[in-house]
Design a protein around this motif. Structure first.
Motif, PDB file in Angstrom:
ATOM      1  N   GLY A  37       0.635  -1.230   0.089  1.00 14.65           N
ATOM      2  CA  GLY A  37       0.062  -0.047  -0.007  1.00 14.65           C
ATOM      3  C   GLY A  37       0.650   1.267  -0.067  1.00 14.65           C
ATOM      4  N   THR A  69       3.992  -0.458  -6.507  1.00 20.56           N
ATOM      5  CA  THR A  69       3.718  -0.789  -7.879  1.00 20.56           C
ATOM      6  C   THR A  69       3.643   0.359  -8.833  1.00 20.56           C
ATOM      7  OG1 THR A  69       2.508  -2.604  -6.645  1.00 20.56           O
ATOM      8  CG2 THR A  69       2.251  -2.318  -9.198  1.00 20.56           C
ATOM      9  N   THR A  70       2.887   1.327  -8.141  1.00 19.49           N
ATOM     10  CA  THR A  70       2.620   2.793  -8.779  1.00 19.49           C
ATOM     11  C   THR A  70       4.104   3.362  -9.273  1.00 19.49           C
ATOM     12  OG1 THR A  70       0.638   2.811  -7.734  1.00 19.49           O
ATOM     13  CG2 THR A  70       1.434   4.462  -8.924  1.00 19.49           C
ATOM     14  N   GLU A  72      -1.246   9.928  -8.913  1.00 22.33           N
ATOM     15  CA  GLU A  72      -1.515   8.627  -9.269  1.00 22.33           C
ATOM     16  C   GLU A  72      -1.276   8.120 -10.621  1.00 22.33           C
ATOM     17  OE1 GLU A  72      -4.872   6.306  -7.001  1.00 22.33           O
ATOM     18  OE2 GLU A  72      -5.592   8.387  -7.136  1.00 22.33           O
TER      19      GLU A  72
END
Ligand code: GDP
Length: 301
Positions: free
Chosen positions: A110, A114-115, A282
């Protein structure tokens, strides 16, 4: 610089008090120093560093006989930038001279790994580098899928195995593939389930060992992705990862989500680790190299 300033608008909230503290005509008296201390603490700079900054700025004001707060602002920026730059590697980009360079992104689930992997891949691709992504978080099907989706979106190949596979085997494959295809950079996502802390650290150490054995001449990077919103709670995590992996730096994700801009200072100082990049959203483009002066000036402007 203007673009960065705009992106930092959200973050600036926590520093607004500072901006008005250093307004022209504002006298430097005890209430100024109290106000400064309060704003630094509210901005998550942390107690020790706040004390240190206030003491040093007081000394500077006295030495240079500065009476007006606006004249002190530049000294304050310099002081913060100096503190940040004392730490080797601060704001240094990932080195892609060695082929392939390998970057392991580590951190709890979290936090934004990955982002961030996708953002870095996108950044280096746009700089003309050939990048491979490695899905070495083999515990979560969702993490593998998420990375594949990103890969397609940004046009970067993702090396992945099935769920439950050996993460060390994934990184090994990714490196072989990078060597075979003459890629510049391998960026690896990793697992981050901290409830099995010991196992996780052993797993990550093994991944790192595989990289070092395969590419003994080329220093790899282990970058900790930290969620800026965690504030002061982030330090414990950082210690655990640093002990296991000798981190080469921090990527501060979700900086756009915190009103406490001072976390940058606290992270750098408490952990003695350089901040390398900062996540500001994001999207795949929302990652900035951490340049101390631009950031500090943008935050205080
Ligand atoms: P991981 O579990 O560590 O791989 O974390 P993810 O990459 O899945 O990120 C967790 C959530 O944080 C996702 O919803 C991301 O879109 C979001 N996220 C990641 N980085 C940033 C950032 O810099 N800013 C914002 N606002 N959200 C982010």
């Amino acid at each position: 610089f203007d673009a960065l300033k705009e992106k930092l608008q959200n973050v600036k909230k926590g520093w607004l008090g500072l901006g008005s503290l250093f307004a022209p005509g504002k006298k430097i008296d005890e209430s100024f120093w109290d106000g400064l201390e309060e704003q630094l603490l509210l901005g998550d700079v942390g107690v020790d560093l706040t004390d240190e900054l206030v003491a040093e700025l007081r000394q500077e004001a006295k030495k240079s006989n500065i009476k007006d707060a606006s004249a002190l602002k530049e000294k304050f920026v310099d002081l913060i930038v100096r503190k940040l730059e004392e730490i080797p590697g601060m704001g240094k980009p990932i080195e892609t001279k060695n082929k392939p360079a390998v970057v392991l992104l580590v951190g709890v689930n979290g936090s934004g790994k990955t982002t961030t992997a996708a953002k870095l891949a996108s950044k280096f691709t746009s700089e003309g580098k050939k990048v491979l992504l490695a899905a070495a978080d083999t515990y979560r099907a969702a993490a593998i899928d998420q990375l594949k989706v990103w890969g397609e979106k940004i046009g970067v190949r993702v090396v992945a195995h099935d769920v439950g596979g050996d993460p060390a085997a994934v990184i090994y494959d990714a490196i072989e593939s990078a060597v075979a295809s003459d890629a510049d950079l391998v960026i690896s996502d990793t697992a981050g389930r901290l409830h099995t802390k010991h196992n996780l650290m052993e797993e990550l150490k093994k991944v790192k060992r595989v990289v070092e054995r395969r590419l003994p001449e080329e220093p790899s990077e282990s970058l900790l992705v930290l969620d800026a919103v965690m504030g002061q709670n982030a330090f414990y995590q950082a210690e655990v990862f640093n002990e296991a992996l000798s981190l080469t730096g921090v990527i501060l994700a979700k900086y756009d989500n915190t009103a406490k801009g001072g976390i940058i200072l606290a992270v750098a100082q408490r952990m003695s680790l350089p901040i390398r990049y900062v996540g500001l959203g994001e999207g795949s483009e929302d990652l900035e190299l951490f340049e101390p002066r631009s950031f500090v000036e943008a935050l205080l402007s």
